[in-house]
Design an enzyme around this catalytic site. Structure first.
Site, PDB file in Angstrom:
ATOM      1  N   GLU A  48      40.720  34.560  49.857  1.00 61.18           N
ATOM      2  CA  GLU A  48      39.797  33.705  49.101  1.00 61.18           C
ATOM      3  C   GLU A  48      39.968  34.101  47.643  1.00 61.18           C
ATOM      4  OE1 GLU A  48      36.816  30.641  49.119  1.00 61.18           O
ATOM      5  OE2 GLU A  48      38.196  31.362  50.658  1.00 61.18           O
ATOM      6  N   ASP A  59      27.390  34.045  41.074  1.00 64.17           N
ATOM      7  CA  ASP A  59      27.882  35.413  41.226  1.00 64.17           C
ATOM      8  C   ASP A  59      26.982  36.452  40.576  1.00 64.17           C
ATOM      9  OD1 ASP A  59      30.388  35.091  42.698  1.00 64.17           O
ATOM     10  OD2 ASP A  59      30.983  33.856  40.993  1.00 64.17           O
TER      11      ASP A  59
END
EC number: 4.2.1.20
Length: 262
Positions: A48, A59
Site C-alpha cells: 500500500e 493521517d
C-alpha cells in the site's frame, strides 16, 4: 487478478494478509525503492503506497511527517516512475495506492487512472473521498481496470457498510477505530460486528487498518474475522527513527516485518 491470487494462496495456507503502508519518496526516491524491495523480500502479501500530499487530513503525526519528508522532492512524474520500477522489479505482488482526492482531481481523474494502470497498479483508495462521491471516479476505475477500495468505518450506518462492501473491489479497508492513522498499544475497538456485517453484503475480503503495530494485533484482527491487516505508522516510525543510517533502517524494517508475519 493479483489480489484474488494473493487471497486464494493465503487461504490455502491459513494465513492473514499483511500489507505494509509507506509513502513514496520518503525519505527520498532511491531509498524509498530500497525500502519497498526490503518489504517484498521480507514476505509481505501486498503493498500500500501513498502519494505525498500537503494536507493529509486522515493521517496522524507519524505519517504526516512522512508526507512532509517526501514533499521536499516529490512530483507526480517521479511517483509514476517509481511505481513502474516497483512493478518491473516484481510482476506478481498486488500494488495499492493511497492518495488524497485533490491530487487525483488536479491531475485529471481519467488521466490519473490511465497512468497508474500503465504503471502496473492494482487498486486505489482515496483517503478523503466519501462514498457518496464514488461516481466521480468509478467510471474511470472500471475503464482502466483499477480496483476501487472504499472505507468501512466504526460509525458507519448499515447502509454505508453495504455500499462500501458492494463497491469495493480487491478488499474493503475496515477501520479498527475512528480518527486518524497511528500505531496503538492495544486495539481498542472490536471490529467483529462491522466485519460480520460487511460479509453479509459481499465476499470481498475485509482488511483491518489504523493502529496495527504488534503481532498480537494481527491475532486480534483474525479473531474479529478480518482477512488481513494494513500496517503503516509503526513501519513509518522506523523510517523516521533511522534517517541517518540507511542500513540500520532496512535491517529494522526486515526485523519488524519478520516479527509481524512469523
Amino acid at each position: 487478478m493479483r489480489y484474488k491470487n494473493m487471497f486464494e494462496t493465503l487461504k490455502k495456507q491459513e494465513k492473514m494478509a499483511f500489507i505494509p503502508f509507506v509513502t513514496l519518496g520518503d525519505p527520498n526516491y532511491a531509498l524509498s525503492f530500497e525500502i519497498v524491495k526490503t518489504l517484498i523480500a521480507s514476505g509481505v502479501s501486498a503493498l500500500e503506497l501513498g502519494f505525498a500530499f500537503s494536507d493529509p487530513v486522515a493521517d496522524g503525526v507519524t505519517i504526516q511527517a512522512s508526507h512532509l519528508r517526501a514533499l521536499k522532492h516529490a512530483s507526480m512524474a517521479k511517483n509514476f516512475q517509481l511505481l513502474r520500477a516497483i512493478r518491473d522489479y516484481n510482476p506478481h505482488i498486488p500494488i495499492g495506492l493511497l492518495a488524497y482526492a485533490n491530487l487525483i482531481f488536479s491531475y485529471g481523474v481519467d488521466n490519473f487512472y490511465a497512468q497508474i494502470k500503465e504503471c502496473g497498479v492494482d487498486s486505489v483508495l482515496i483517503a478523503d473521498m466519501p462514498l457518496i462521491e464514488k461516481e466521480l471516479v468509478l467510471k474511470s476505475a472500471q475503464k482502466h481496470q483499477i480496483k476501487q477500495i472504499f472505507i468501512a468505518s466504526p460509525n458507519a450506518s448499515n447502509k454505508d457498510l453495504e455500499r462500501a462492501a458492494m463497491h469495493s473491489q480487491g478488499y474493503i479497508y475496515t477501520l479498527a477505530r475512528s480518527g486518524v492513522t497511528g500505531a496503538s498499544r492495544i486495539l481498542e475497538n472490536d471490529a467483529s460486528a462491522i466485519i460480520k456485517t460487511l460479509k453479509t453484503f459481499s465476499p470481498t475480503p475485509a482488511l483491518l487498518g489504523f493502529g496495527i503495530s504488534k503481532k498480537e494485533h494481527i491475532k486480534n484482527a483474525k479473531g474479529m474475522g478480518a482477512d488481513g491487516v494494513i500496517c503503516g505508522s509503526a513501519l513509518v516510525k522506523i523510517i523516521e527513527e533511522n534517517l541517518n543510517d540507511e542500513n540500520a533502517m532496512l535491517e529494522r524494517i526486515k526485523g519488524f516485518i519478520g516479527e509481524m508475519i512469523s
